[in-house]
Design a protein around this motif. Structure first.
Motif, PDB file in Angstrom:
ATOM      1  N   GLY A 189       0.748  -1.102  -0.155  1.00  0.00           N
ATOM      2  CA  GLY A 189       0.056  -0.184  -0.076  1.00  0.00           C
ATOM      3  C   GLY A 189       0.751   1.213   0.006  1.00  0.00           C
ATOM      4  N   THR A 190       2.028   1.207  -0.322  1.00  0.00           N
ATOM      5  CA  THR A 190       2.965   2.214  -0.038  1.00  0.00           C
ATOM      6  C   THR A 190       3.097   2.989  -1.423  1.00  0.00           C
ATOM      7  N   VAL A 191       3.063   4.180  -1.553  1.00  0.00           N
ATOM      8  CA  VAL A 191       3.797   5.032  -2.810  1.00  0.00           C
ATOM      9  C   VAL A 191       4.620   6.103  -2.294  1.00  0.00           C
ATOM     10  N   ASP A 192       5.972   5.868  -2.439  1.00  0.00           N
ATOM     11  CA  ASP A 192       7.022   6.530  -1.846  1.00  0.00           C
ATOM     12  C   ASP A 192       8.053   6.880  -2.831  1.00  0.00           C
ATOM     13  N   PRO A 193       8.149   8.206  -3.143  1.00  0.00           N
ATOM     14  CA  PRO A 193       7.575   9.345  -2.858  1.00  0.00           C
ATOM     15  C   PRO A 193       6.356   9.380  -3.652  1.00  0.00           C
ATOM     16  N   LYS A 194       5.269  10.267  -3.067  1.00  0.00           N
ATOM     17  CA  LYS A 194       4.052  10.325  -3.356  1.00  0.00           C
ATOM     18  C   LYS A 194       3.923  10.617  -4.904  1.00  0.00           C
ATOM     19  N   ARG A 195       4.989  11.477  -5.609  1.00  0.00           N
ATOM     20  CA  ARG A 195       4.617  11.731  -7.000  1.00  0.00           C
ATOM     21  C   ARG A 195       4.970  10.521  -7.832  1.00  0.00           C
ATOM     22  N   ASN A 196       5.384   9.476  -7.378  1.00  0.00           N
ATOM     23  CA  ASN A 196       5.481   8.148  -8.033  1.00  0.00           C
ATOM     24  C   ASN A 196       4.150   7.494  -8.668  1.00  0.00           C
ATOM     25  N   ALA A 197       3.130   8.309  -7.786  1.00  0.00           N
ATOM     26  CA  ALA A 197       1.633   7.451  -8.578  1.00  0.00           C
ATOM     27  C   ALA A 197       1.298   8.305  -9.772  1.00  0.00           C
ATOM     28  N   GLU A 198       2.086   9.285 -10.070  1.00  0.00           N
ATOM     29  CA  GLU A 198       1.669   9.855 -11.445  1.00  0.00           C
ATOM     30  C   GLU A 198       2.721   9.816 -12.284  1.00  0.00           C
ATOM     31  N   LEU A 199       3.829   8.605 -12.328  1.00  0.00           N
ATOM     32  CA  LEU A 199       5.020   8.608 -13.083  1.00  0.00           C
ATOM     33  C   LEU A 199       5.020   7.204 -13.827  1.00  0.00           C
ATOM     34  N   GLN A 200       5.594   7.364 -14.885  1.00  0.00           N
ATOM     35  CA  GLN A 200       5.877   6.043 -15.496  1.00  0.00           C
ATOM     36  C   GLN A 200       6.927   5.293 -14.769  1.00  0.00           C
TER      37      GLN A 200
END
Length: 616
Positions: A189-200
Motif C-alpha cells: 500500500g506504499t507510494v513513496d515518494p507520493k509523486r511516483n503515483a503519476e509517473l511511468q
C-alpha cells in the motif's frame, strides 16, 4: 550488477517456512486485510491422426534431434517421489499403454508457461466450500469476500467478473501494473515518494514505493495501484465502478479447460513466482534461478541489458546438456523466435538451431514418442497472442439493432485455453510403446508472474540467489513474488489433488537437478521444494480415466493464413510482445523502428526473425 548479486541474506528456513511467512494457509484473509475462427487443417489433422502413430516413428526436426542425441525416452529414472498411501487406482486395463517400468513418476516433463495471471485471478474460485475433496483445504477465495478500501472512501470486494462474454474474457482491462514499484504498492500500500503515483516506471524515484525495512505485506494496495495504472495508461481517473476490476477473477465455468485439469489432476495452491516484478525477470528465475539483479524488463539499460556478460549465468538447460540429457524449447510457428532463447542469449545462442523448434515439431514429437526429457513450451506472444496476458487496447463495441455488441474475442483467455487444450489432448493421446507416452509424461502448467492481478496470500521470504548485495531499484531478492496458477497432469496424479508445498520458480530447477544428480544453479534453487508432491498414485490412471477438455471456442490459425486478422492491424502489442521485439531488435542491431502494433510486429519478425531459431 553481476549475475550472483540478487539480494541480501535471509535464511533458507524463511523460504521453507513460506506458509508461516505468508500468514498461514488458511489465515490469509486477516493477513491480507480483508473481512472475511476456424483452424487450418495442418494442426487439427495432426492431432486427429498423430495420436495413433506407431511408436518410434521419426518425423520432423524435433524427432530427428531426439534420435541424434540418443537420449529420447531413456532419460531419467523417475521423479524420485514416493507414492502416497491410499491413493492407488485399479490396474491398467488390457490393451492400454503399460505402466511406467520405473514405477510412480515420469520420464518426460513438459512445461507450458503462460503470462501474467495470479492464482486468485484464475483459480481462486475453483472450489466452493462444499466442493472440496474430503479432508482437504484450499487457499482460494471460497467463503466470505475479501474487502479492501480504495480511493475516495469506497471499499471493494473480491468477486467474479461480470459483463458480456467478450468483456469478461479480456479482463482485466486496462492491464494492471506488473513492474517492481507497482508490486510494492499492491503488497504494502506504499507510494513513496507520493509523486511516483503519476509517473511511468522509468521515471519513478527511490525508494520505488518500497516499504520501510521489516514491513509485512498487507495485500491491501491493489485497488490504489490499479487506480494509478489506469490513470497513467488511459489518461483519466477511473470511476468507482471501473476500479472494481482490480479485485475481479474468473469462475470455473468461465475457464473450462484450466478448471477441469486443476480439479481432475493436481493444483498447487502455494506456487510463488521468483521475483515481485515482470516477465523477463521471472522467466529468467524459472530457468536460471536468478534475474542477474534485474527487476524490470527494459528500464535502466534497455532490453539489451539481458545480453551483457553479467547476465551470462548458466541455465538448467546448460546443466542438462552437460550431462547428456535431452531438452528442447518450442515456440509458435508464426512467431519465429523464442523469448527464452533471447533472454538467455549469452549462454543459449549456440543451441538456437539444435534445441529450439516450432510448435508443429512439438506435436510431432508427442505423437511419435520422441519428446526430450525436458520440454518447455512458449505460447504466442505477438499478434493474436494466446499467452493469456490481458489484452492491451480498447474493446470493440458496435450497435446492432440498438443493442451494444462487444467484439475482440481474439487474444483473450479463451485463446490460451484452446492452446492448453491442444497440448493436453496431444499428451493424452500419445501412445508410443517405446518412447514418451501418456504414462511416462508429466505436463506442468504454470504462469510467469501475477501481472498485477489480485492475490490475497502474502509472498514469503526467500533465499537470495547471490551474495546479498542490492540489485536494480535496490531490491535485495529476499522475498518471492506473488502466487501464480500451477497444475500438474500425469498418470500418477490422483484427481482432486491439492498440493500445499511451498513451491516457487526455483522448484523446476530443483526438481530437474535432483532427479538427474546435477549441481544447483544458485542458492535459491539449492534445496528448494520439488514438484514431486504431485505424484500421488502407486498405479497409473489409464487414459480412459483422464478427462476430455472442451475449450469455449477454436481460435483462428495464424500459421495457415495472414496471422494478423483483417481489421486488427493497429491493435497494440502487449508488454511481452513489445519487449520480445525489443530483444530481437537489440540482437540484430537493426535501425528499423521498434514495432508497436500487430501488423508492424508481423513485418518486423518476418524481416529479422526468420532463420534465427530452429533446424537449418
Amino acid at each position: 550488477m553481476a549475475g550472483g548479486s540478487d539480494g541480501a541474506g535471509s535464511a533458507r528456513d524463511g523460504e521453507r517456512g513460506a506458509r508461516d511467512a505468508g500468514g498461514g494457509e488458511r489465515g490469509t484473509r486477516d493477513a491480507g486485510g480483508g473481512e472475511g475462427g476456424d483452424r487450418g487443417h495442418s494442426r487439427r489433422d495432426f492431432l486427429k491422426f498423430g495420436g495413433v502413430a506407431a511408436g518410434g516413428a521419426v518425423v520432423g526436426g524435433a524427432a530427428g534431434f531426439a534420435a541424434a542425441r540418443a537420449t529420447g525416452a531413456g532419460n531419467g529414472a523417475g521423479a524420485g517421489a514416493s507414492a502416497r498411501p491410499g491413493h492407488s487406482v485399479a490396474a491398467t486395463p488390457p490393451g492400454t499403454i503399460p505402466p511406467r517400468p520405473g514405477g510412480p513418476g515420469w520420464d518426460h516433463l513438459v512445461v507450458v508457461m503462460f503470462e501474467n495471471r495470479s492464482f486468485d485471478n484464475l483459480l481462486g474460485h475453483l472450489y466452493a466450500e462444499d466442493e472440496l475433496p474430503a479432508g482437504e483445504t484450499f487457499a482460494g477465495l471460497q467463503g466470505d469476500p475479501i474487502r479492501i478500501d480504495g480511493p475516495h472512501g469506497r471499499s471493494y470486494e473480491t468477486h467474479a467478473y461480470t459483463g458480456t462474454t467478450d468483456e469478461i474474457m479480456s479482463s482485466p482491462r486496462p492491464d494492471p501494473g506488473e513492474d517492481y514499484p507497482h508490486v510494492n504498492t499492491q503488497l504494502f500500500g506504499t507510494v513513496d515518494p507520493k509523486r511516483n503515483a503519476e509517473l511511468q516506471v522509468s521515471q519513478m524515484e527511490k525508494p520505488y514505493n518500497a516499504p520501510p525495512a521489516g514491513s509485512r505485506p498487507t495485500m491491501r494496495g491493489f485497488v490504489h495501484d490499479y487506480h494509478n495504472a489506469f490513470h497513467m495508461e488511459l489518461g483519466r481517473v477511473p470511476t468507482g465502478d471501473e476500479l472494481e476490476m482490480a479485485l475481479g477473477g474468473f469462475t470455473p465455468d468461465m475457464l473450462p479447460v484450466l478448471s477441469t485439469l486443476a480439479k481432475r489432476f493436481a493444483v498447487f495452491d502455494g506456487w510463488h513466482c521468483g521475483v515481485p516484478g515482470p516477465t523477463f525477470c521471472n522467466r529468467s528465475f524459472f530457468h536460471a534461478s536468478t534475474s542477474h539483479g534485474y527487476v524490470t524488463n527494459h528500464d535502466n539499460g534497455g532490453t539489451e541489458k539481458w545480453f551483457r556478460k553479467s547476465a551470462a549465468s548458466p541455465t538448467v538447460f546448460n546443466r542438462l546438456d552437460e550431462a547428456g540429457i535431452s531438452w528442447a524449447v518450442y515456440y509458435d510457428d508464426s512467431q519465429h523466435v523464442s523469448m527464452t532463447g533471447l533472454i538467455h542469449k549469452p549462454v543459449l545462442e549456440r543451441f538456437w538451431h539444435t534445441n529450439f523448434f516450432p510448435m508443429s515439431d512439438f506435436y510431432a514429437s508427442v505423437a511419435d514418442g520422441t519428446l526430450p526429457a525436458y520440454a518447455f513450451v512458449e505460447p504466442r506472444m505477438l499478434y493474436d497472442h494466446n499467452d493469456m496476458h490481458p489484452p492491451v487496447g480498447t474493446v470493440d463495441v458496435t450497435e446492432v439493432d440498438g443493442v451494444k455488441v462487444t467484439g475482440g474475442t481474439i487474444s483473450d483467455v479463451r485463446a490460451g485455453e484452446a492452446l492448453l487444450h491442444e497440448i493436453y489432448s496431444s499428451v493424452r493421446s500419445s501412445a508410443s510403446t517405446t518412447g514418451s507416452n501418456a504414462m511416462n509424461t508429466m505436463l506442468l502448467v504454470v504462469f510467469d508472474e501475477h501481472g498485477g492481478t489480485f492475490d490475497h496470500v502474502p509472498p514469503p521470504a526467500a533465499t537470495p540467489p547471490g551474495d546479498g548485495s542490492p540489485g536494480e531499484m535496490d531490491f535485495t531478492f529476499d522475498r518471492l513474488g506473488l502466487r501464480v496458477p500451477a497444475i500438474a497432469i500425469s498418470a500418477y496424479t490422483a484427481a482432486g489433488t491439492i498440493v500445499h508445498d511451498p513451491v516457487h520458480h526455483g522448484s523446476l530447477i530443483s526438481t530437474l537437478t535432483g532427479k538427474y544428480g546435477l549441481e544447483p544453479l544458485t542458492k535459491r534453487d539449492d534445496g528448494a521444494p520439488t514438484i514431486d508432491g504431485a505424484v500421488t498414485l502407486d498405479a497409473p490412471r489409464p487414459v480412459t480415466d483422464w478427462p476430455q477438455t472442451h475449450p469455449q471456442y477454436t481460435p483462428r490459425n495464424p500459421e495457415g493464413s495472414d496471422p494478423v486478422p483483417e481489421g486488427h492491424d493497429d491493435r497494440p502489442l502487449t508488454p511481452p510482445g513489445r519487449n520480445l521485439m525489443g530483444l530481437l531488435k537489440a540482437h540484430t542491431g537493426t535501425d528499423d523502428a521498434l514495432p508497436k502494433t500487430w501488423r508492424e510486429a508481423h513485418a518486423f519478425v518476418e524481416a529479422h526473425g526468420r532463420g534465427l531459431f530452429g533446424p537449418q
